[in-house]
Design a protein around this motif. Structure first.
Motif, PDB file in Angstrom:
ATOM      1  N   LYS A   6      -8.169   4.031  40.609  1.00 24.59           N
ATOM      2  CA  LYS A   6      -8.028   4.785  41.849  1.00 24.59           C
ATOM      3  C   LYS A   6      -9.297   4.622  42.685  1.00 24.59           C
ATOM      4  N   GLY A   7      -9.174   4.899  43.974  1.00 24.08           N
ATOM      5  CA  GLY A   7     -10.320   4.754  44.858  1.00 24.08           C
ATOM      6  C   GLY A   7     -10.669   3.316  45.141  1.00 24.08           C
ATOM      7  N   GLY A   8      -9.683   2.436  45.097  1.00 17.92           N
ATOM      8  CA  GLY A   8      -9.943   1.007  45.249  1.00 17.92           C
ATOM      9  C   GLY A   8     -10.508   0.627  46.597  1.00 17.92           C
ATOM     10  N   GLU A   9     -10.021   1.221  47.672  1.00 16.37           N
ATOM     11  CA  GLU A   9     -10.474   0.857  49.015  1.00 16.37           C
ATOM     12  C   GLU A   9     -11.964   1.166  49.190  1.00 16.37           C
ATOM     13  N   LYS A  10     -12.385   2.313  48.695  1.00 25.23           N
ATOM     14  CA  LYS A  10     -13.791   2.695  48.788  1.00 25.23           C
ATOM     15  C   LYS A  10     -14.659   1.748  47.980  1.00 25.23           C
ATOM     16  N   ILE A  12     -13.958  -1.375  47.260  1.00 26.25           N
ATOM     17  CA  ILE A  12     -13.978  -2.681  47.926  1.00 26.25           C
ATOM     18  C   ILE A  12     -14.972  -2.684  49.077  1.00 26.25           C
ATOM     19  N   ASP A  13     -15.001  -1.593  49.873  1.00 29.04           N
ATOM     20  CA  ASP A  13     -15.964  -1.495  50.967  1.00 29.04           C
ATOM     21  C   ASP A  13     -17.396  -1.547  50.441  1.00 29.04           C
ATOM     22  N   HIS A  16     -18.259  -5.082  49.495  1.00 27.53           N
ATOM     23  CA  HIS A  16     -18.580  -5.891  50.674  1.00 27.53           C
ATOM     24  C   HIS A  16     -20.021  -5.653  51.111  1.00 27.53           C
TER      25      HIS A  16
END
Length: 363
Positions: A6-10, A12-13, A16
């Protein structure tokens, strides 16, 4: 049990941001500019342009900087950007005999017509680290350049005066465009050459080396290797004639290969051919060797089962972007797939354990 993160988008950011920080490195050291990469890492730039199928030194240098020096990643960036560009026409075939050569050598004729020009090459260096390059502010002396102005005839054409080398048939057919159409087999030679020039340098080199070690019996001489700039011309419908729209740097290699003859052809030499953007001579020579190995059917030779003779094997595995995509996708989440495999293995183990227990009880 494995569960989806869970929390994959955070995450990934954050990855980056971390990547950008790692790419920049120590901020106390001046940042490497695109111009510096373009001018001082030209061989890397040339490879990215060749395998990315886009001749633009500035964009290639930018891709190398963004990719932290990972050339395959840089090639990926260039190909992805290339898909966004409009196609507004096609140029005329480049006439390499009109090349302004900075390097032109032959391993078959010592006194080559037009002369031999060693040019900028590592061939005659001692492969010793030059610690003077580590000194800041090092400015090399500008040597006197000995170049061969075009037009310069191809050396292999001199063998044609005696009919000793196979004549390449001219074709008026427009070759297929591999950048716009998928590769289909069997492939014509023009399509194979496109695939090889876009292919991974290391893979093509390995295939070429295999032919020299006996897998295809492809002993070759470098008839000519030339590097230089060629004019690019394009027909403008509104004008009704072709105009010069610029120039590109190219490396061209023609190999001379033995050929024992066939039922329809007398003993003679045959050719292998390589043409690549920029000064990329290792790739051009490798390409020529593999090109010749793939011509076995056309020349009526026997298929010896060599990897370099296998069109499907060579062409489908030469593209490093396709290979990278398929290879690296396995590090992405495969939780559901692994769960099914995990349950299958547990079931098989349980069945095997039960079978062993029943066998033991019967005994």
């Amino acid at each position: 049990m494995y569960v989806a993160v869970k929390g994959g988008e955070k995450a990934i950011d954050a990855a980056h941001s971390w990547l950008a920080e790692e790419r920049r490195g120590d901020t106390a050291i001046p940042e490497l500019s695109v111009a510096q990469i373009r001018e001082q890492m030209t061989l890397a730039v040339n490879r990215v342009m060749a395998e990315g199928s886009l001749y633009d030194p500035d964009l290639a240098a930018l891709a190398i900087k963004q990719a932290r020096g990972d050339l395959i990643e840089a090639i990926f960036l260039i190909r992805a950007y290339r898909t966004t560009l409009p196609r507004f026409g096609y140029t005329l075939p480049i006439e390499t005999e009109r090349m302004d050569c900075i390097r032109r050598i032959s391993a078959t004729f010592k006194d080559a017509p037009g002369g031999q020009v060693l040019g900028p090459t590592f061939d005659y260096t001692h492969r010793l680290l030059d610690f003077k390059l580590a000194a800041e502010g090092e400015v090399p002396d500008a040597p006197t350049r000995d170049t061969t102005p075009g037009p310069v005839p191809h050396i292999t054409e001199f063998l044609n005066k005696e009919g000793l080398i196979q004549t390449e048939a001219d074709s008026d057919q427009t070759p297929p465009d591999l950048t716009r159409e998928p590769l289909e087999l069997p492939a014509a030679r023009a399509l194979r050459l496109q695939s090889l020039t876009r292919g991974d340098e290391g893979f093509v080199l390995g295939m070429a080396y295999s032919t020299q070690r006996g897998y295809a019996r492809n002993h070759a001489f470098v008839g000519e290797l030339r590097i230089g700039t060629c004019a690019v011309e394009m027909e403008i419908p509104e004008l009704g004639f072709a105009i010069d729209i610029g120039e590109v740097e190219l490396t061209e290699c023609e190999t001379v290969n033995q050929f024992k003859g066939s039922k329809v052809e007398p003993p003679q030499f045959t050719r292998g051919y390589g043409l690549v953007f920029g000064q990329t001579e290792r790739k051009a020579i490798s390409m020529a060797l593999v090109d010749r190995a793939l011509r076995w059917k056309e020349l009526g030779e026997d298929f010896e089962g060599a990897p370099a003779q296998d069109e499907e094997f060579v062409l489908y595995h030469a593209d490093n972007i396709q290979a990278t995509g398929f290879l690296e996708h396995i590090k992405l989440p495969h939780y559901v797939d692994f769960q099914s495999e995990l349950e299958l293995v547990r079931k098989m183990r349980a069945e095997a354990t039960t079978a062993l227990r029943e066998a033991a009880e019967c005994a």
